[in-house]
Design a protein around this motif. Sequence first.
Motif, PDB file in Angstrom:
ATOM      1  N   MET A 124     -29.105 -63.136-158.098  1.00 24.53           N
ATOM      2  CA  MET A 124     -28.938 -62.555-159.403  1.00 24.53           C
ATOM      3  C   MET A 124     -28.473 -61.107-159.265  1.00 24.53           C
ATOM      4  O   MET A 124     -28.953 -60.384-158.405  1.00 24.53           O
ATOM      5  CB  MET A 124     -30.263 -62.562-160.155  1.00 24.53           C
ATOM      6  N   LYS A 125     -27.566 -60.731-160.136  1.00 25.65           N
ATOM      7  CA  LYS A 125     -27.057 -59.368-160.147  1.00 25.65           C
ATOM      8  C   LYS A 125     -28.193 -58.396-160.461  1.00 25.65           C
ATOM      9  O   LYS A 125     -28.977 -58.612-161.380  1.00 25.65           O
ATOM     10  CB  LYS A 125     -25.955 -59.260-161.196  1.00 25.65           C
ATOM     11  N   THR A 126     -28.276 -57.309-159.690  1.00 26.34           N
ATOM     12  CA  THR A 126     -29.327 -56.315-159.867  1.00 26.34           C
ATOM     13  C   THR A 126     -28.684 -54.961-160.124  1.00 26.34           C
ATOM     14  O   THR A 126     -27.760 -54.570-159.415  1.00 26.34           O
ATOM     15  CB  THR A 126     -30.225 -56.245-158.624  1.00 26.34           C
ATOM     16  N   GLN A 127     -29.182 -54.275-161.167  1.00 22.35           N
ATOM     17  CA  GLN A 127     -28.612 -52.995-161.558  1.00 22.35           C
ATOM     18  C   GLN A 127     -29.697 -51.949-161.790  1.00 22.35           C
ATOM     19  O   GLN A 127     -30.804 -52.287-162.197  1.00 22.35           O
ATOM     20  CB  GLN A 127     -27.846 -53.117-162.876  1.00 22.35           C
TER      21      GLN A 127
ATOM     22  N   ILE B 197     -32.925 -57.135-163.159  1.00 24.89           N
ATOM     23  CA  ILE B 197     -32.668 -58.237-162.225  1.00 24.89           C
ATOM     24  C   ILE B 197     -32.302 -59.401-163.123  1.00 24.89           C
ATOM     25  O   ILE B 197     -33.163 -59.933-163.834  1.00 24.89           O
ATOM     26  CB  ILE B 197     -33.891 -58.578-161.363  1.00 24.89           C
ATOM     27  N   GLY B 198     -31.037 -59.754-163.120  1.00 24.97           N
ATOM     28  CA  GLY B 198     -30.565 -60.722-164.106  1.00 24.97           C
ATOM     29  C   GLY B 198     -30.714 -60.093-165.476  1.00 24.97           C
ATOM     30  O   GLY B 198     -30.165 -59.029-165.743  1.00 24.97           O
ATOM     31  N   ASN B 199     -31.500 -60.716-166.351  1.00 31.03           N
ATOM     32  CA  ASN B 199     -31.751 -60.177-167.690  1.00 31.03           C
ATOM     33  C   ASN B 199     -33.159 -59.605-167.850  1.00 31.03           C
ATOM     34  O   ASN B 199     -33.562 -59.259-168.952  1.00 31.03           O
ATOM     35  CB  ASN B 199     -31.528 -61.267-168.746  1.00 31.03           C
ATOM     36  N   THR B 200     -33.904 -59.525-166.752  1.00 37.60           N
ATOM     37  CA  THR B 200     -35.284 -59.039-166.805  1.00 37.60           C
ATOM     38  C   THR B 200     -35.332 -57.562-166.411  1.00 37.60           C
ATOM     39  O   THR B 200     -34.815 -57.181-165.362  1.00 37.60           O
ATOM     40  CB  THR B 200     -36.187 -59.855-165.865  1.00 37.60           C
TER      41      THR B 200
ATOM     42  N   THR C 196     -24.560 -51.237-160.170  1.00 32.98           N
ATOM     43  CA  THR C 196     -24.928 -52.476-159.486  1.00 32.98           C
ATOM     44  C   THR C 196     -25.376 -52.130-158.072  1.00 32.98           C
ATOM     45  O   THR C 196     -24.690 -51.407-157.355  1.00 32.98           O
ATOM     46  CB  THR C 196     -23.746 -53.458-159.453  1.00 32.98           C
TER      47      THR C 196
ATOM     48  N   ASP D  46     -27.202 -58.198-155.035  1.00 41.08           N
ATOM     49  CA  ASP D  46     -27.651 -59.482-155.563  1.00 41.08           C
ATOM     50  C   ASP D  46     -29.059 -59.752-155.064  1.00 41.08           C
ATOM     51  O   ASP D  46     -29.324 -59.696-153.862  1.00 41.08           O
ATOM     52  CB  ASP D  46     -26.725 -60.615-155.125  1.00 41.08           C
TER      53      ASP D  46
ATOM     54  N   THR E 210     -33.979 -64.792-153.456  1.00 42.97           N
ATOM     55  CA  THR E 210     -35.353 -65.254-153.306  1.00 42.97           C
ATOM     56  C   THR E 210     -35.620 -65.598-151.837  1.00 42.97           C
ATOM     57  O   THR E 210     -34.688 -65.817-151.064  1.00 42.97           O
ATOM     58  CB  THR E 210     -35.599 -66.510-154.160  1.00 42.97           C
TER      59      THR E 210
END
Length: 108
Positions: free
Chosen positions: A1-4, A23-26, A85, A88, A91
């Motif tokens: 997941m893309k992390t910003q 992290i993603g949308n979280t 960004t 990614d 997990t």
Amino acid sequence: MKTQVSKIQFLHKNNFVDVWMLIGNTQFHFTFSLKVDQITNAHLQIITHQKSFGKIFRFNQHIVDEVMNLVWMFYQGASIKLPATVGDFGTPEHARKIQKLFEFEIEV
């Protein structure tokens, strides 16, 4: 997941900053601190993060490195374009899937 990293700002306490990340949308929020130590004639600036940051990114050291670099730049007063960004997020299961087996021979 893309992390910003979406936001970095100083807290009211000296040498503390808040960092907001996606992290993603979280969304996540972490606090970092800057400490200056002196060893002989050298001043060392040490950035530390709260334990939850280390736990969440323990399998994503590349993200830790990027975030620490951004926090360091922020402390130094550099202009930072956000959101930035930082990699990614993978997990542990994903990491195991892409691991390559290490083969070696033992000579006796």
